[in-house]
Scaffold this motif. Structure first.
Motif, PDB file in Angstrom:
ATOM      1  N   ARG A 126      37.865  42.650  44.706  1.00  0.00           N
ATOM      2  CA  ARG A 126      36.448  42.637  44.310  1.00  0.00           C
ATOM      3  C   ARG A 126      36.113  43.838  43.431  1.00  0.00           C
ATOM      4  O   ARG A 126      35.361  43.709  42.449  1.00  0.00           O
ATOM      5  CB  ARG A 126      35.580  42.618  45.561  1.00  0.00           C
ATOM      6  CG  ARG A 126      35.528  41.255  46.256  1.00  0.00           C
ATOM      7  CD  ARG A 126      34.422  41.202  47.292  1.00  0.00           C
ATOM      8  NE  ARG A 126      34.741  42.033  48.445  1.00  0.00           N
ATOM      9  CZ  ARG A 126      35.381  41.604  49.524  1.00  0.00           C
ATOM     10  NH1 ARG A 126      35.798  40.345  49.587  1.00  0.00           N
ATOM     11  NH2 ARG A 126      35.623  42.414  50.534  1.00  0.00           N
ATOM     12  N   GLN A 127      36.633  44.990  43.748  1.00  0.00           N
ATOM     13  CA  GLN A 127      36.387  46.166  42.910  1.00  0.00           C
ATOM     14  C   GLN A 127      36.975  45.982  41.516  1.00  0.00           C
ATOM     15  O   GLN A 127      36.345  46.348  40.515  1.00  0.00           O
ATOM     16  CB  GLN A 127      36.981  47.405  43.581  1.00  0.00           C
ATOM     17  CG  GLN A 127      36.283  47.819  44.869  1.00  0.00           C
ATOM     18  CD  GLN A 127      36.940  49.011  45.532  1.00  0.00           C
ATOM     19  OE1 GLN A 127      37.882  49.604  44.992  1.00  0.00           O
ATOM     20  NE2 GLN A 127      36.451  49.378  46.714  1.00  0.00           N
ATOM     21  N   ALA A 128      38.155  45.431  41.450  1.00  0.00           N
ATOM     22  CA  ALA A 128      38.772  45.214  40.148  1.00  0.00           C
ATOM     23  C   ALA A 128      38.006  44.169  39.341  1.00  0.00           C
ATOM     24  O   ALA A 128      37.883  44.278  38.114  1.00  0.00           O
ATOM     25  CB  ALA A 128      40.224  44.769  40.333  1.00  0.00           C
ATOM     26  N   GLU A 129      37.472  43.161  40.000  1.00  0.00           N
ATOM     27  CA  GLU A 129      36.659  42.165  39.298  1.00  0.00           C
ATOM     28  C   GLU A 129      35.392  42.809  38.735  1.00  0.00           C
ATOM     29  O   GLU A 129      34.972  42.500  37.599  1.00  0.00           O
ATOM     30  CB  GLU A 129      36.311  41.023  40.252  1.00  0.00           C
ATOM     31  CG  GLU A 129      37.497  40.138  40.600  1.00  0.00           C
ATOM     32  CD  GLU A 129      37.169  39.106  41.655  1.00  0.00           C
ATOM     33  OE1 GLU A 129      37.937  38.132  41.807  1.00  0.00           O
ATOM     34  OE2 GLU A 129      36.129  39.260  42.341  1.00  0.00           O
ATOM     35  N   ALA A 130      34.784  43.712  39.524  1.00  0.00           N
ATOM     36  CA  ALA A 130      33.587  44.412  39.033  1.00  0.00           C
ATOM     37  C   ALA A 130      33.935  45.293  37.843  1.00  0.00           C
ATOM     38  O   ALA A 130      33.183  45.348  36.851  1.00  0.00           O
ATOM     39  CB  ALA A 130      32.978  45.243  40.165  1.00  0.00           C
ATOM     40  N   ALA A 131      35.072  46.000  37.921  1.00  0.00           N
ATOM     41  CA  ALA A 131      35.487  46.844  36.806  1.00  0.00           C
ATOM     42  C   ALA A 131      35.748  46.020  35.561  1.00  0.00           C
ATOM     43  O   ALA A 131      35.449  46.445  34.432  1.00  0.00           O
ATOM     44  CB  ALA A 131      36.735  47.631  37.196  1.00  0.00           C
ATOM     45  N   SER A 132      36.274  44.824  35.756  1.00  0.00           N
ATOM     46  CA  SER A 132      36.515  43.950  34.616  1.00  0.00           C
ATOM     47  C   SER A 132      35.203  43.516  33.971  1.00  0.00           C
ATOM     48  O   SER A 132      35.100  43.441  32.730  1.00  0.00           O
ATOM     49  CB  SER A 132      37.313  42.728  35.072  1.00  0.00           C
ATOM     50  OG  SER A 132      37.550  41.840  34.000  1.00  0.00           O
ATOM     51  N   GLN A 133      34.195  43.253  34.774  1.00  0.00           N
ATOM     52  CA  GLN A 133      32.893  42.883  34.229  1.00  0.00           C
ATOM     53  C   GLN A 133      32.280  44.043  33.453  1.00  0.00           C
ATOM     54  O   GLN A 133      31.665  43.844  32.405  1.00  0.00           O
ATOM     55  CB  GLN A 133      31.973  42.444  35.362  1.00  0.00           C
ATOM     56  CG  GLN A 133      32.404  41.140  36.037  1.00  0.00           C
ATOM     57  CD  GLN A 133      31.551  40.780  37.239  1.00  0.00           C
ATOM     58  OE1 GLN A 133      30.663  41.549  37.627  1.00  0.00           O
ATOM     59  NE2 GLN A 133      31.812  39.628  37.851  1.00  0.00           N
TER      60      GLN A 133
END
Length: 403
Positions: free
Chosen positions: A118-125
């Motif tokens: 989830r953190q990596a998905e947020a960073a990608s956004q």
């Protein structure tokens, strides 16, 4: 005078002794000569007729097999090691369960990895938003540069201002490249975490059955220790050694018939998969693998198996019984029945079955050969055939013996 009388008496006594000695020698020699004549009447070289069994040279279907033994092994035995470490959250199979390739057999706790995803998905956004911002900045810098060039061409703007506008454009372009690189980096990290999350699900790499289970729920799974052992038994193999004389007769594809003690009287078919091209210098044998299809899974690794390899077969072979063959240095032969006499004849042999041997030269179909007793015969010996009388003397030698 007295001396003369003594000499005459001595001569008379000597003459009488010689006479009686000569008569005794002749009398004893007469029975011996009679016995010799009777011996010659008995058979060749003084041998009496010998009772034997015979068989007829005939044609039959004949096959030759090579027998090997050994233990069955699975086609593949795989130690299932997890790709990520962690505590086992669930175990879905037990020893002996059948599993298919790709089937889920256990899971590892994944809460921490899900949070990282989830953190990596947020960073990608965030990186995607940064790219959009940098694209807008670049567009503005590009528009400003075009305006500055137009003014500079009409000599309404100094050279310094044009250079400043160009520098801002180049900086905006570099910022966009950096934002894109950061987005790719965050995307790679997200992909890595997703793979790690997927690796918390332990799947069977092959189709087979669970041979061993090393951990239970709650145990810590390491990336260096197996959790399960899965054996593929859709095909089982027997690894055996071939002696030198059999290697030329056994090759890949040779049919095999397998028997195991677990299923008495039942056979399984297979074939030779491969034969090693080298010999073990210690045992002078070559290793081979026999493959046996096992779609029902009845054959299990570890079973003791006996295998017959069909190396030769002929539907209409000229044959004699094995016990009719007489081995001599550098030659093989049989004793052919010629009336009441045994005649030795050299032969050439081919396929060797369990009770019959093919004869490729030396005898003809329909001839009779000696079986039981052949090893004790000599060429020209007289025979007492089954059902015949004992002979003129009324005595016969026992089968297989000498008189």
């Amino acid at each position: 005078m007295r001396k003369v009388v003594i000499v005459l008496v001595a001569v008379a006594l000597a003459t009488a002794g010689i006479y009686y000695y000569t008569r005794g020698t002749a009398a004893s020699a007469a029975p011996a000569r009679g016995a010799g004549a009777m011996g010659r009447a008995g058979g060749a070289g003084g041998r009496a007729p010998m009772a034997v069994d015979v068989a007829t040279v005939s044609r039959a279907r004949l096959s030759e097999d090579v027998q090997v033994v050994g233990n069955l092994v699975g086609n593949a035995t795989v130690q299932v090691v997890p790709k990520v470490g962690g505590r086992l959250a669930s175990v879905r199979v037990r020893i002996g369960d059948t599993v298919g390739q790709g089937q889920v057999i256990a899971t590892i706790e994944d809460q921490e990895i899900r949070e990282q995803v989830r953190q990596a998905e947020a960073a990608s956004q965030v990186s995607q938003a940064t790219i959009r911002q940098r694209q807008a900045d670049l567009k503005f810098a590009e528009t400003n540069l075009e305006r500055s060039r137009s003014l500079y061409t009409r000599q309404l703007l100094p050279r310094q201002s044009l250079d400043d506008a160009d520098a801002r454009y180049q900086a905006a372009n570099a910022q966009l490249d950096l934002a894109r690189a950061q987005h790719n980096q965050s995307g790679a990290r997200l992909q890595e975490l997703r793979l790690t999350l997927g690796n918390t699900i332990i799947r069977s790499p092959v189709t087979g059955f669970v041979g061993q289970r090393f951990l239970d729920v709650g145990g810590f799974a390491s990336t260096s220790q197996p959790v399960f052992s899965v054996v593929d038994i859709r095909l089982v193999r027997l690894v055996a050694n071939l002696v030198e004389r059999d290697v030329k007769r056994v090759q890949a594809g040779t049919p095999a018939v397998v028997e195991v003690d677990a299923f008495p009287g039942e056979t399984f078919t297979g074939r030779v998969g491969r034969v090693a091209p080298i010999f073990d210098p210690q045992t002078r044998t070559a290793q081979m693998e026999i493959e046996v299809p096992n779609p029902t899974g009845r054959l299990k690794p570890g079973m003791y198996a006996r295998v017959d390899l069909r190396v030769a077969e002929k539907a209409d072979a000229l044959t004699v019984p094995r016990n009719a063959i007489v081995e001599q240095p550098g030659a093989r032969g049989v004793f052919v029945v010629d009336g009441q006499t045994a005649r030795y004849r050299k032969i050439e042999t081919g396929i060797q079955g369990p009770t019959l041997i093919e004869v490729s030269a030396g005898v003809k179909e329909g001839e009779r050969v000696v079986t039981t007793g052949a090893g004790a015969l000599r060429d020209g010996d007289r025979l007492v055939l089954p059902g015949a009388g004992a002979g003129r003397e009324g005595q016969t030698a026992p089968a297989g013996g000498r008189q």
